[in-house]
Write a protein that holds these residues in place. Structure first.
Motif, mmCIF file in Angstrom:
data_model
loop_
_atom_site.group_PDB
_atom_site.id
_atom_site.type_symbol
_atom_site.label_atom_id
_atom_site.label_comp_id
_atom_site.label_asym_id
_atom_site.label_seq_id
_atom_site.Cartn_x
_atom_site.Cartn_y
_atom_site.Cartn_z
ATOM 1 N N ALA A 37 -28.683 -57.425 58.309
ATOM 2 C CA ALA A 37 -28.169 -58.464 57.400
ATOM 3 C C ALA A 37 -27.754 -57.855 56.072
ATOM 4 C CB ALA A 37 -29.221 -59.544 57.197
ATOM 5 N N ARG A 38 -28.548 -56.893 55.569
ATOM 6 C CA ARG A 38 -28.176 -56.245 54.309
ATOM 7 C C ARG A 38 -26.898 -55.437 54.480
ATOM 8 N NH1 ARG A 38 -33.601 -54.753 54.259
ATOM 9 N NH2 ARG A 38 -33.041 -52.540 54.387
ATOM 10 N N LEU A 39 -26.733 -54.801 55.645
ATOM 11 C CA LEU A 39 -25.510 -54.045 55.899
ATOM 12 C C LEU A 39 -24.308 -54.984 55.990
ATOM 13 C CD1 LEU A 39 -24.611 -51.107 56.331
ATOM 14 C CD2 LEU A 39 -24.786 -51.501 58.802
ATOM 15 N N LEU A 40 -24.515 -56.156 56.579
ATOM 16 C CA LEU A 40 -23.434 -57.140 56.656
ATOM 17 C C LEU A 40 -23.018 -57.603 55.261
ATOM 18 C CD1 LEU A 40 -21.635 -59.035 58.362
ATOM 19 C CD2 LEU A 40 -23.483 -60.695 58.257
ATOM 20 N N LEU A 41 -23.994 -57.839 54.373
ATOM 21 C CA LEU A 41 -23.670 -58.227 52.999
ATOM 22 C C LEU A 41 -22.902 -57.114 52.289
ATOM 23 C CD1 LEU A 41 -26.973 -59.984 51.846
ATOM 24 C CD2 LEU A 41 -24.751 -61.055 52.261
ATOM 25 N N LEU A 42 -23.298 -55.868 52.526
ATOM 26 C CA LEU A 42 -22.584 -54.740 51.934
ATOM 27 C C LEU A 42 -21.144 -54.693 52.444
ATOM 28 C CD1 LEU A 42 -22.475 -52.176 50.219
ATOM 29 C CD2 LEU A 42 -23.474 -50.926 52.155
ATOM 30 N N LEU A 43 -20.978 -54.951 53.723
ATOM 31 C CA LEU A 43 -19.640 -54.978 54.313
ATOM 32 C C LEU A 43 -18.771 -56.033 53.612
ATOM 33 C CD1 LEU A 43 -17.941 -53.781 56.696
ATOM 34 C CD2 LEU A 43 -18.747 -55.713 58.056
ATOM 35 N N ALA A 44 -19.319 -57.230 53.416
ATOM 36 C CA ALA A 44 -18.580 -58.302 52.738
ATOM 37 C C ALA A 44 -18.304 -57.937 51.282
ATOM 38 C CB ALA A 44 -19.363 -59.608 52.818
ATOM 39 N N LYS A 64 -26.842 -65.779 55.780
ATOM 40 C CA LYS A 64 -26.539 -67.141 55.347
ATOM 41 C C LYS A 64 -27.814 -67.884 54.963
ATOM 42 C CE LYS A 64 -23.415 -69.502 57.579
ATOM 43 N NZ LYS A 64 -22.685 -70.124 58.711
ATOM 44 N N ASP A 65 -28.886 -67.679 55.720
ATOM 45 C CA ASP A 65 -30.148 -68.350 55.412
ATOM 46 C C ASP A 65 -30.704 -67.920 54.062
ATOM 47 O OD1 ASP A 65 -29.969 -69.690 57.778
ATOM 48 O OD2 ASP A 65 -31.387 -68.386 58.870
ATOM 49 N N ALA A 66 -30.377 -66.708 53.642
ATOM 50 C CA ALA A 66 -30.859 -66.210 52.344
ATOM 51 C C ALA A 66 -30.022 -66.748 51.188
ATOM 52 C CB ALA A 66 -30.820 -64.681 52.339
ATOM 53 N N ASP A 67 -29.051 -67.611 51.511
ATOM 54 C CA ASP A 67 -28.183 -68.213 50.486
ATOM 55 C C ASP A 67 -27.442 -67.135 49.694
ATOM 56 O OD1 ASP A 67 -26.992 -70.244 49.036
ATOM 57 O OD2 ASP A 67 -28.566 -70.279 47.513
ATOM 58 N N ALA A 68 -27.081 -66.036 50.363
ATOM 59 C CA ALA A 68 -26.389 -64.948 49.678
ATOM 60 C C ALA A 68 -24.881 -65.115 49.735
ATOM 61 C CB ALA A 68 -26.777 -63.606 50.281
ATOM 62 N N PHE A 69 -24.363 -65.545 50.887
ATOM 63 C CA PHE A 69 -22.919 -65.700 50.993
ATOM 64 C C PHE A 69 -22.593 -66.799 51.992
ATOM 65 C CE2 PHE A 69 -23.261 -64.020 55.017
ATOM 66 C CZ PHE A 69 -22.219 -63.260 55.518
ATOM 67 N N THR A 70 -21.313 -67.182 52.005
ATOM 68 C CA THR A 70 -20.834 -68.225 52.921
ATOM 69 C C THR A 70 -19.638 -67.688 53.682
ATOM 70 O OG1 THR A 70 -19.379 -69.151 51.224
ATOM 71 C CG2 THR A 70 -21.599 -70.109 51.421
ATOM 72 N N VAL A 71 -19.467 -68.162 54.913
ATOM 73 C CA VAL A 71 -18.311 -67.784 55.723
ATOM 74 C C VAL A 71 -17.643 -69.068 56.188
ATOM 75 C CG1 VAL A 71 -17.481 -66.550 57.748
ATOM 76 C CG2 VAL A 71 -19.472 -65.680 56.496
ATOM 77 N N GLY A 72 -16.448 -69.292 55.722
ATOM 78 C CA GLY A 72 -15.655 -70.446 56.130
ATOM 79 C C GLY A 72 -14.223 -69.991 56.322
ATOM 80 N N ARG A 97 -12.745 -68.632 54.017
ATOM 81 C CA ARG A 97 -12.837 -67.350 53.318
ATOM 82 C C ARG A 97 -14.303 -66.960 53.213
ATOM 83 N NH1 ARG A 97 -8.369 -65.673 50.783
ATOM 84 N NH2 ARG A 97 -9.531 -64.318 49.385
ATOM 85 N N VAL A 98 -14.526 -65.679 53.048
ATOM 86 C CA VAL A 98 -15.884 -65.178 52.830
ATOM 87 C C VAL A 98 -16.130 -65.156 51.326
ATOM 88 C CG1 VAL A 98 -17.453 -63.239 53.119
ATOM 89 C CG2 VAL A 98 -15.759 -63.754 54.885
ATOM 90 N N GLY A 99 -17.253 -65.720 50.904
ATOM 91 C CA GLY A 99 -17.546 -65.743 49.476
ATOM 92 C C GLY A 99 -19.025 -65.594 49.214
ATOM 93 N N PHE A 100 -19.352 -65.126 48.008
ATOM 94 C CA PHE A 100 -20.740 -64.997 47.569
ATOM 95 C C PHE A 100 -21.071 -66.169 46.646
ATOM 96 C CE2 PHE A 100 -19.733 -60.796 48.998
ATOM 97 C CZ PHE A 100 -20.925 -60.276 49.467
ATOM 98 N N ARG A 101 -22.340 -66.509 46.587
ATOM 99 C CA ARG A 101 -22.701 -67.665 45.767
ATOM 100 C C ARG A 101 -22.488 -67.389 44.291
ATOM 101 N NH1 ARG A 101 -28.093 -67.154 43.755
ATOM 102 N NH2 ARG A 101 -29.374 -65.629 44.888
#
Length: 920
Positions: free
Chosen positions: A265-272, A301-309, A311-315
């Motif tokens: 999950a952390r690697l996915l956030l880094l990717l985004a 997504k459960d960590a409320d770090a980013f959203t994917v719709g 567009r991909v966005g961070f909170r």
């Protein structure tokens, strides 16, 4: 729904933002820069604004990304890439400029100002139906080309129905002149309430007060920092450390919150975080390359770090930067490699090249060459700053010392071209230790000289430019010529305040290096040699070469580089007393500068055209040229002296305005070491005082130029004013001295203009039939050249001479014609002199009352003058760097103020207005 908690205490800011949107709905425009430290609540304000505005106006919003700062026009692509279809309705140069900037077609690099004007047109089209709100968050991370285009648009907004909001941490120089809104921390009461919501269990009062004090009421810090506190700290044992900046502490808190996430999950956030375009498809494909499955998405997504719709966005933008900065270098390289694998080499080659560079640790020629190709593409889109960044990174990854040096020099040139000479010198310093070829050494020396002169403008700059030019001889003759002309321009810049020995040294070096005039037909070779001859051997020795150079510039199709050389050709036309040649060269330079969008050259070309218009008696056209110069100066920030305004005020007889302007220009010229400024001030005041009949004052100004007439140009033209003033004050010896010097610079030229003015000057010092024959010769020659002002002034002097002889009937004939011609030109001081002389010989002119038209604003007057010349709204907008909608808006106001209904009435209405405005 936007989170409203950070909006507590923001009533005034919200009201200001909503007022901006309401203006857009009503067809007006405006721009606002929202600034404040990270986490202060800018994003929350923008969330609320866009949610509230969306039902009422079209809304476009982007978030700039630090990782895209080196990609030219990346921000513009995000903001209006999907709107570019409306560019088809723009003038062709603008349409091509924005399409090239966005990589949709190939053409020469567009002017950044054409791109800005095209962006204004595209946004205006988008606002057509119901207004447009454009929001740019984290605008401090915009690439330089996009920031420049948006700043251009923001400064030109008027009546398009556009609201532009830019949020950034600190308003940088590009946006410094826009309306600011500074966001400060929350007050104590609001901060307490926010903490109560963030920590439902309650905080120890001491911890609460310390948090509020040390975060200075920063909403994000108040919400995020407590989440990193242990129960014991919340209970009262917490002590904040002030060793880190607040932004770093917020990021640390965010990292701590994300630390419990599984590694995928952390690697996915880094990717985004590493892929800021927000393309979900790209994220899915890159995650597959890394073997990241749905579980990683769910955890992030459960960590409320980013959203994917869509567009991909961070909170919050800080989440992105926190994730990226906290990652290990090896993880960053992994995600950049994955993104490079899935980014299209055909449709997005530059972003792919940047990701490849981010994934590379050791030197790699393939990656470096990819970056170099991206630099070339950036250059063609007008992104010199991006080209410099690509080339600098390419040099870092280049295995071959030879290629590395080549790329460092190219990067330095790109940095210099965007006004970063210090950065250019830094890169050149890195190249010193490399084994460069002789050509590379010469190119590096040239760049050092150019950057050094840009920083210091001292004597060493001329010497270094000359040495660089000589070093390029035999290696790159074309570039050597260009460097010689830069050295000569730098040496002659100071005129009488400069270093005459340096001018001679540069000129002699040019004569030694260039082919004899009879051996070449190239315009640049001829003008270079002609100017060098002028500097070393004087006017007579240079005449033949200068004439050939002028013909070559007029007959040969100029390339882009010659556009910058035309200033020398135009100066030669002035020294040759050739108004027709000067007009042809000035008009060509203006036309080329406009079509190529070279706004750095356009003001100089317009200044030359203004001189022609002034000489030929078209003061209204000259004033329109000055208007355009002033607008370009406002847009570019180029501090060109207002010589044109000074000359216009002098010819119109506006004493107070001319004297103020002359004083400023003299002081500025002395401060910058520019002798031309002193000539401009002395010449203009001599014209002013002769027109007003203040001949002693005219003598006091004009005689200062006597020692410098070898410089030609305005110095030699001041001799005419000195003859006239000295004759009227009875200082005949001084008048004869000025006449002798005038003959030295006019007889060798032999044009109608030169000989006509010489005859006019000599006629004032002769008597009887000789004087009359000279006046008639002068009038005939000047009429053949259609030089209205001088025809009028010559007839005025002739009429005054006849009146002194008691020939009042003959005098009245000359004076009537003089008054008619001078009044039509708008040369009010000299026209009044003719009227006064007529009265002295028994005839009173009927003077029409000056118009009392309502005052127009400066912009309204600019628009009205161009509309009077028959330009369309789009053409006027292109000249004044405003939208066609704004032109229409101003014209409606002009018609109401002047009491007219159609454009055909502007000629007479403005003539009256100009007369009223021009009264001394």
């Amino acid at each position: 729904m936007p989170d409203i908690a950070p909006l507590r205490g923001r009533r005034d800011e919200l009201a200001q933002l909503h007022t901006l949107v309401d203006r857009a709905r009503a067809g007006r425009s405006g721009a606002l820069v929202v600034s404040g430290e990270a986490g202060i609540g800018k994003t929350a304000l923008l969330d609320h604004l866009t949610a509230q505005a969306a039902p009422h106006v079209r809304t476009e919003r982007i978030v700039a990304s630090q990782s895209e700062m080196e990609l030219a026009y990346a921000g513009l692509q995000q903001l209006c890439g999907h709107m570019v279809g409306s560019a088809a309705r723009l003038p062709t140069p603008q349409q091509e400029a924005i399409e090239v900037a966005l990589g949709l077609c190939s053409a020469p690099a567009p002017s950044p100002f054409l791109v800005g004007l095209a962006l204004l047109g595209v946004l205006t089209e988008a606002a057509e139906d119901r207004g447009l709100l454009c929001v740019v968050d984290d605008a401090q991370w915009l690439d330089q080309a996009s920031a420049r285009a948006l700043a251009f648009v923001a400064r030109r907004l008027d009546a398009e129905g556009i609201a532009l909001v830019l949020a950034m941490r600190e308003a940088d120089e590009a946006f410094a002149r826009l309306t600011p809104m500074r966001i400060e921390g929350l007050g104590h009461e609001d901060a307490c309430e926010l903490l109560r919501l963030a920590v439902p269990g309650g905080l120890d009062r001491r911890v609460r007060d310390q948090l509020i004090a040390e975060t200075r009421g920063n909403p994000l810090a108040l919400r995020e920092l407590p989440r990193a506190l242990s129960p014991a700290q919340i209970a009262g044992g917490f002590s904040l450390t002030g060793s880190l900046p607040l932004e770093s502490r917020i990021e640390q808190s965010l990292v701590v919150q994300l630390a419990p996430l599984p590694e995928p999950a952390r690697l996915l956030l880094l990717l985004a975080a590493a892929e800021p375009t927000g393309d979900p498809g790209l994220l899915w494909r890159a995650s597959a390359v890394l073997g990241l499955g749905p579980a990683a998405f769910d955890a992030a997504k459960d960590a409320d770090a980013f959203t994917v719709g869509t567009r991909v966005g961070f909170r919050h933008p800080l989440v992105r930067s926190a994730v990226y900065r906290a990652a290990s270098p090896s993880d960053r390289r992994r995600v950049h490699a994955a993104l490079a694998d899935v980014t299209s080499a055909e449709y997005d080659p530059d972003r792919r090249a940047w990701h490849r560079a981010g994934a590379t640790l050791e030197p790699d020629e393939d990656v470096a060459a990819d970056l170099e190709r991206s630099a070339v593409r950036a250059r063609t889109r007008g992104g010199a700053a991006a080209a410099g960044a690509f080339l600098e990174r390419a040099a870092e990854l280049t295995p071959s010392p030879f290629r590395r040096g080549q790329r460092l020099i190219a990067a330095a040139e790109a940095k210099h071209d965007v006004g970063a000479p210090t950065e250019a010198l830094r890169l050149l310093e890195s190249a010193r230790a490399l084994p460069l070829t002789p050509l590379q050494e010469a190119l590096a020396a040239r760049m050092r000289a150019r950057a050094g002169y840009a920083l210091r403008r001292d004597r060493s700059g001329v010497q270094n430019l000359l040495a660089a030019a000589q070093g390029l001889e035999g290696l790159d003759p074309v570039l050597a010529r260009d460097t010689y002309i830069e050295a000569l321009a730098a040496a002659t810049y100071g005129g009488r305040l400069g270093d005459a020995e340096q001018v001679t040294a540069v000129a002699k070096a040019i004569l030694a290096a260039t082919p004899a005039a009879e051996e070449t037909d190239r315009a640049r070779d001829l003008i270079l040699r002609g100017q060098a001859l002028l500097a070393t051997e004087g006017q007579e020795a240079a005449l033949t070469t200068l004439r050939r150079a002028q013909r070559a510039f007029l007959e040969q199709a100029p390339d882009f580089l010659e556009l910058h050389w035309m200033w020398f050709a135009s100066r030669a036309a002035q020294d040759l007393w050739d108004p027709a040649g000067l007009r042809a060269l000035a008009e060509r330079q203006v036309e080329l500068a406009r079509s190529e969008g070279v706004v750095t050259v356009l003001p100089i070309a317009l200044s030359l055209l203004m001189l022609v218009q002034l000489t030929q008696g078209d003061l209204d056209a000259a004033e329109a040229s000055c208007d355009e110069i002033d607008i370009i100066k406002e847009v570019t920030g180029n501090p060109l002296p207002q010589y044109g305004r000074l000359l216009l005020a002098a010819y119109r007889g506006q004493a107070e305005a001319a004297e103020r302007s002359a004083e400023r220009i003299r002081a500025d010229g002395r401060a910058r070491g520019e002798g031309y400024a002193l000539s401009a001030a002395n010449f203009s005041e001599a014209v002013l005082y002769n027109g007003l009949g203040r001949f002693a004052d005219a003598v006091a100004c004009a005689w200062r130029e006597l020692p410098y007439t070898h410089e030609l140009n305005l110095a030699m033209r001041t001799l005419l004013e000195l003859v006239e003033a000295a004759v009227h004050t009875g200082e005949y010896a001084l008048a004869e001295q000025a006449l002798e010097q005038l003959a030295d610079v006019t007889r060798p030229v032999g044009t109608n203009y030169a000989l006509g003015l010489l005859a006019m000057a000599e006629a004032q010092l002769r008597s009887g039939d000789e004087s009359e024959d000279l006046f008639r010769e002068a009038i005939k020659r000047l009429e053949q050249e259609r030089i209205s002002i001088w025809v009028g002034r010559c007839r005025l002097l002739y009429g005054e001479a006849l009146n002194r002889q008691g020939r009042s009937t003959d005098a009245r004939e000359q004076l009537r014609t003089a008054h008619k011609v001078l009044s039509a030109c708008g040369v009010h001081g000299f026209a009044q002199r003719a009227a006064d002389e007529l009265k002295a010989c028994g005839e009173t002119l009927r003077v029409h009352a000056r118009a009392s038209a309502a005052q127009l604003t400066e912009q309204e007057l600019n628009v009205a003058r161009l509309a009077r010349e028959g330009l369309t709204n789009r053409e006027i907008g292109a000249r004044l760097f405003i939208s066609a909608h704004t032109v229409e808006y101003h014209l409606r106001k002009v018609f109401v103020k002047l009491g007219i209904k159609r454009r055909t009435e502007l000629q007479s209405a403005l003539a009256g207005l100009t007369l009223a405005a021009s009264s001394p």
